[in-house]
Design a protein around this motif. Structure first.
Motif, PDB file in Angstrom:
ATOM      1  N   GLN A  61       0.784  -1.159   0.048  1.00  0.00           N
ATOM      2  CA  GLN A  61      -0.040  -0.109   0.086  1.00  0.00           C
ATOM      3  C   GLN A  61       1.028   1.356   0.060  1.00  0.00           C
ATOM      4  OE1 GLN A  61      -3.323   0.018  -0.108  1.00  0.00           O
ATOM      5  NE2 GLN A  61      -3.069  -2.283  -0.526  1.00  0.00           N
ATOM      6  N   THR A  62       0.568   2.319  -0.582  1.00  0.00           N
ATOM      7  CA  THR A  62       1.262   3.369  -0.872  1.00  0.00           C
ATOM      8  C   THR A  62       1.790   4.030   0.357  1.00  0.00           C
ATOM      9  OG1 THR A  62       0.722   3.810  -3.068  1.00  0.00           O
ATOM     10  CG2 THR A  62       1.609   5.712  -1.857  1.00  0.00           C
ATOM     11  N   GLY A  63       0.702   4.230   1.476  1.00  0.00           N
ATOM     12  CA  GLY A  63       1.021   4.429   2.572  1.00  0.00           C
ATOM     13  C   GLY A  63       1.741   3.837   3.518  1.00  0.00           C
ATOM     14  N   GLY A  64       2.527   2.537   3.295  1.00  0.00           N
ATOM     15  CA  GLY A  64       3.096   1.641   4.054  1.00  0.00           C
ATOM     16  C   GLY A  64       3.008   0.101   3.809  1.00  0.00           C
ATOM     17  N   TRP A  65       3.943  -0.753   4.065  1.00  0.00           N
ATOM     18  CA  TRP A  65       3.954  -2.040   3.877  1.00  0.00           C
ATOM     19  C   TRP A  65       2.784  -2.561   5.205  1.00  0.00           C
ATOM     20  CZ3 TRP A  65       5.603  -4.140  -0.093  1.00  0.00           C
ATOM     21  CH2 TRP A  65       6.709  -3.676  -1.011  1.00  0.00           C
ATOM     22  N   GLU A  66       1.772  -3.231   4.814  1.00  0.00           N
ATOM     23  CA  GLU A  66       0.871  -3.921   5.669  1.00  0.00           C
ATOM     24  C   GLU A  66       1.049  -5.229   5.844  1.00  0.00           C
ATOM     25  OE1 GLU A  66      -1.525  -2.328   7.389  1.00  0.00           O
ATOM     26  OE2 GLU A  66      -0.842  -0.239   6.590  1.00  0.00           O
ATOM     27  N   GLY A  67       1.529  -5.800   7.006  1.00  0.00           N
ATOM     28  CA  GLY A  67       2.048  -7.140   7.325  1.00  0.00           C
ATOM     29  C   GLY A  67       0.566  -8.033   6.914  1.00  0.00           C
ATOM     30  N   PRO A  70       4.308 -13.577   8.810  1.00  0.00           N
ATOM     31  CA  PRO A  70       3.619 -14.565   9.832  1.00  0.00           C
ATOM     32  C   PRO A  70       2.672 -13.641  10.618  1.00  0.00           C
ATOM     33  CG  PRO A  70       5.828 -13.899  10.531  1.00  0.00           C
ATOM     34  CD  PRO A  70       5.825 -13.114   9.185  1.00  0.00           C
ATOM     35  N   SER A  71       1.806 -14.337  11.310  1.00  0.00           N
ATOM     36  CA  SER A  71       0.841 -13.924  12.038  1.00  0.00           C
ATOM     37  C   SER A  71       1.109 -12.566  13.167  1.00  0.00           C
ATOM     38  CB  SER A  71       0.024 -14.813  12.912  1.00  0.00           C
ATOM     39  OG  SER A  71       1.066 -15.431  13.791  1.00  0.00           O
ATOM     40  N   GLU A  72       2.505 -12.609  13.445  1.00  0.00           N
ATOM     41  CA  GLU A  72       2.925 -11.657  14.375  1.00  0.00           C
ATOM     42  C   GLU A  72       3.137 -10.275  13.775  1.00  0.00           C
ATOM     43  OE1 GLU A  72       4.760 -15.942  15.681  1.00  0.00           O
ATOM     44  OE2 GLU A  72       4.630 -14.769  13.772  1.00  0.00           O
ATOM     45  N   ILE A  73       2.983 -10.213  12.397  1.00  0.00           N
ATOM     46  CA  ILE A  73       3.125  -8.834  11.929  1.00  0.00           C
ATOM     47  C   ILE A  73       1.894  -8.645  11.258  1.00  0.00           C
ATOM     48  CG2 ILE A  73       5.439  -8.825  11.519  1.00  0.00           C
ATOM     49  CD1 ILE A  73       4.947  -9.299   8.453  1.00  0.00           C
ATOM     50  N   ALA A  74       0.849  -9.696  11.279  1.00  0.00           N
ATOM     51  CA  ALA A  74      -0.440  -9.244  10.455  1.00  0.00           C
ATOM     52  C   ALA A  74      -1.141  -8.121  10.783  1.00  0.00           C
ATOM     53  CB  ALA A  74      -1.619 -10.360  10.729  1.00  0.00           C
ATOM     54  N   GLY A  75      -1.302  -7.105  10.030  1.00  0.00           N
ATOM     55  CA  GLY A  75      -1.967  -6.068  10.370  1.00  0.00           C
ATOM     56  C   GLY A  75      -1.171  -4.774  10.687  1.00  0.00           C
ATOM     57  N   GLU A  76       0.032  -5.072  10.883  1.00  0.00           N
ATOM     58  CA  GLU A  76       1.165  -3.894  11.446  1.00  0.00           C
ATOM     59  C   GLU A  76       1.355  -3.292  10.053  1.00  0.00           C
ATOM     60  OE1 GLU A  76       1.826  -3.292  14.399  1.00  0.00           O
ATOM     61  OE2 GLU A  76       0.806  -5.175  15.344  1.00  0.00           O
ATOM     62  N   THR A  77       1.904  -1.924  10.332  1.00  0.00           N
ATOM     63  CA  THR A  77       2.299  -1.134   9.135  1.00  0.00           C
ATOM     64  C   THR A  77       3.975  -0.987   9.506  1.00  0.00           C
ATOM     65  OG1 THR A  77       0.215  -0.031   8.992  1.00  0.00           O
ATOM     66  CG2 THR A  77       2.234   1.063   8.026  1.00  0.00           C
ATOM     67  N   ASN A  78       4.503  -1.555   8.300  1.00  0.00           N
ATOM     68  CA  ASN A  78       5.890  -1.137   8.425  1.00  0.00           C
ATOM     69  C   ASN A  78       6.797  -1.796   9.666  1.00  0.00           C
ATOM     70  OD1 ASN A  78       5.932   0.243   5.946  1.00  0.00           O
ATOM     71  ND2 ASN A  78       5.717   2.142   6.967  1.00  0.00           N
ATOM     72  N   PRO A  79       6.436  -3.026  10.173  1.00  0.00           N
ATOM     73  CA  PRO A  79       7.014  -3.334  11.243  1.00  0.00           C
ATOM     74  C   PRO A  79       8.344  -3.575  11.108  1.00  0.00           C
ATOM     75  CG  PRO A  79       5.729  -5.142  10.117  1.00  0.00           C
ATOM     76  CD  PRO A  79       5.586  -4.090   9.522  1.00  0.00           C
ATOM     77  N   PRO A 145       9.862   3.389  -5.238  1.00  0.00           N
ATOM     78  CA  PRO A 145       9.118   4.558  -5.688  1.00  0.00           C
ATOM     79  C   PRO A 145       8.183   5.178  -4.487  1.00  0.00           C
ATOM     80  CG  PRO A 145       8.497   2.540  -6.881  1.00  0.00           C
ATOM     81  CD  PRO A 145       9.388   2.055  -5.876  1.00  0.00           C
ATOM     82  N   HIS A 146       8.539   4.519  -3.366  1.00  0.00           N
ATOM     83  CA  HIS A 146       7.397   5.141  -2.124  1.00  0.00           C
ATOM     84  C   HIS A 146       8.361   5.074  -0.934  1.00  0.00           C
ATOM     85  CE1 HIS A 146       4.360   3.474  -4.887  1.00  0.00           C
ATOM     86  NE2 HIS A 146       4.238   4.843  -4.729  1.00  0.00           N
ATOM     87  N   GLU A 147       9.737   5.250  -1.091  1.00  0.00           N
ATOM     88  CA  GLU A 147      10.698   5.074   0.081  1.00  0.00           C
ATOM     89  C   GLU A 147      10.451   5.728   1.214  1.00  0.00           C
ATOM     90  OE1 GLU A 147      14.173   7.749  -1.713  1.00  0.00           O
ATOM     91  OE2 GLU A 147      14.537   5.509  -1.952  1.00  0.00           O
ATOM     92  N   ASN A 148       9.592   6.935   1.319  1.00  0.00           N
ATOM     93  CA  ASN A 148       9.428   7.872   2.288  1.00  0.00           C
ATOM     94  C   ASN A 148       8.144   7.095   3.367  1.00  0.00           C
ATOM     95  OD1 ASN A 148      11.257   9.611   1.762  1.00  0.00           O
ATOM     96  ND2 ASN A 148       9.892  10.818   0.436  1.00  0.00           N
ATOM     97  N   THR A 149       7.612   6.230   2.807  1.00  0.00           N
ATOM     98  CA  THR A 149       6.506   5.823   3.425  1.00  0.00           C
ATOM     99  C   THR A 149       6.300   4.307   3.624  1.00  0.00           C
ATOM    100  OG1 THR A 149       4.826   5.786   1.333  1.00  0.00           O
ATOM    101  CG2 THR A 149       4.479   7.686   2.775  1.00  0.00           C
ATOM    102  N   MET A 150       6.879   3.593   2.483  1.00  0.00           N
ATOM    103  CA  MET A 150       6.993   1.919   2.415  1.00  0.00           C
ATOM    104  C   MET A 150       8.543   1.599   2.885  1.00  0.00           C
ATOM    105  SD  MET A 150       4.840   1.121  -0.788  1.00  0.00           S
ATOM    106  CE  MET A 150       4.530  -0.698  -0.615  1.00  0.00           C
ATOM    107  N   VAL A 151       8.710   1.955   4.073  1.00  0.00           N
ATOM    108  CA  VAL A 151       9.923   1.405   4.530  1.00  0.00           C
ATOM    109  C   VAL A 151       9.630   0.810   6.039  1.00  0.00           C
ATOM    110  CG1 VAL A 151      10.286   3.866   5.412  1.00  0.00           C
ATOM    111  CG2 VAL A 151      12.375   2.365   4.971  1.00  0.00           C
ATOM    112  N   GLY A 152      10.477  -0.433   5.986  1.00  0.00           N
ATOM    113  CA  GLY A 152      10.456  -0.945   7.442  1.00  0.00           C
ATOM    114  C   GLY A 152      11.974  -0.926   7.829  1.00  0.00           C
ATOM    115  N   ASP A 153      12.176  -1.153   9.259  1.00  0.00           N
ATOM    116  CA  ASP A 153      13.667  -1.416   9.760  1.00  0.00           C
ATOM    117  C   ASP A 153      13.924  -3.073   9.672  1.00  0.00           C
ATOM    118  OD1 ASP A 153      14.372   1.092  10.001  1.00  0.00           O
ATOM    119  OD2 ASP A 153      13.628   1.191  12.153  1.00  0.00           O
ATOM    120  N   ILE A 154      15.165  -3.660   9.437  1.00  0.00           N
ATOM    121  CA  ILE A 154      15.579  -4.735   9.718  1.00  0.00           C
ATOM    122  C   ILE A 154      16.585  -4.681  10.884  1.00  0.00           C
ATOM    123  CG2 ILE A 154      16.730  -6.664   8.798  1.00  0.00           C
ATOM    124  CD1 ILE A 154      15.375  -6.052   6.277  1.00  0.00           C
ATOM    125  N   GLN A 155      16.443  -5.498  12.090  1.00  0.00           N
ATOM    126  CA  GLN A 155      17.645  -5.776  13.019  1.00  0.00           C
ATOM    127  C   GLN A 155      18.038  -7.281  12.641  1.00  0.00           C
ATOM    128  OE1 GLN A 155      16.107  -4.755  16.742  1.00  0.00           O
ATOM    129  NE2 GLN A 155      15.429  -2.654  15.964  1.00  0.00           N
TER     130      GLN A 155
END
Length: 157
Positions: A61-67, A70-79, A145-155
């Motif tokens: 989604q242009t506003g963010g990656w919707e999880g 797995p179930s732990e990220i379901a419904g989360e935005t840019n977890p 194309p949407h790097e300001n809104t569709m971005v999440g961290d990886i640790q």
């Protein structure tokens, strides 16, 4: 500046010499409490530990990656994803909003790690899935194309 909380929009009024201009800015929220204001959407800032070998799937989604999985990220935005160093994972998007997206894994400098990038498409499929081994140089998953809104961290730990 006038804030209208009911619509979650911010109106900024600027007066010019001949006319006044109103600019609508900001972003909307569906009110489900997924966001925490720091962009990782996990609600606590700690991230979500993803088991080795797990498939990670998003709705693009242009506003963010919707999880999705797995179930732990379901419904989360840019977890924030916490991965284990040296372990295998897959990440990608299987649903989308019809806008061209891709998925990339980048390092702290914003460079793509090990060519982990897909082509930009508006209809996701199997080609939007990346297989990789987690490494310490990985810092984020991004839609170019949407790097300001569709971005999440990886640790990687």
């Amino acid at each position: 500046m006038t804030v209208h909380d009911g619509n979650r929009r911010t109106f900024l009024k600027a007066a010019g010499a001949a006319a006044a201009t109103a600019l609508v800015a900001g972003c909307s929220d569906d009110g489900n409490g997924n966001g925490n204001g720091n962009g990782n959407g996990d609600g606590n800032g700690d991230g979500v530990t993803i088991a080795a070998g797990e498939d990670i799937r998003f709705d693009g989604q242009t506003g963010g990656w919707e999880g999705l999985e797995p179930s732990e990220i379901a419904g989360e935005t840019n977890p924030t994803l916490i991965l284990e160093d040296g372990e295998e994972y897959t990440i990608g998007w299987t649903e989308g909003d019809g806008t061209p997206h891709n998925i990339e894994i980048r390092d702290d400098g914003g460079d793509v790690v090990d060519d982990l990038s897909t082509d930009q498409v508006d209809d996701p499929g199997d080609d939007q899935i990346l297989e990789f081994t987690a490494s310490g140089e990985m810092a984020s998953y991004v839609c170019a194309p949407h790097e300001n809104t569709m971005v999440g961290d990886i640790q990687v730990e």
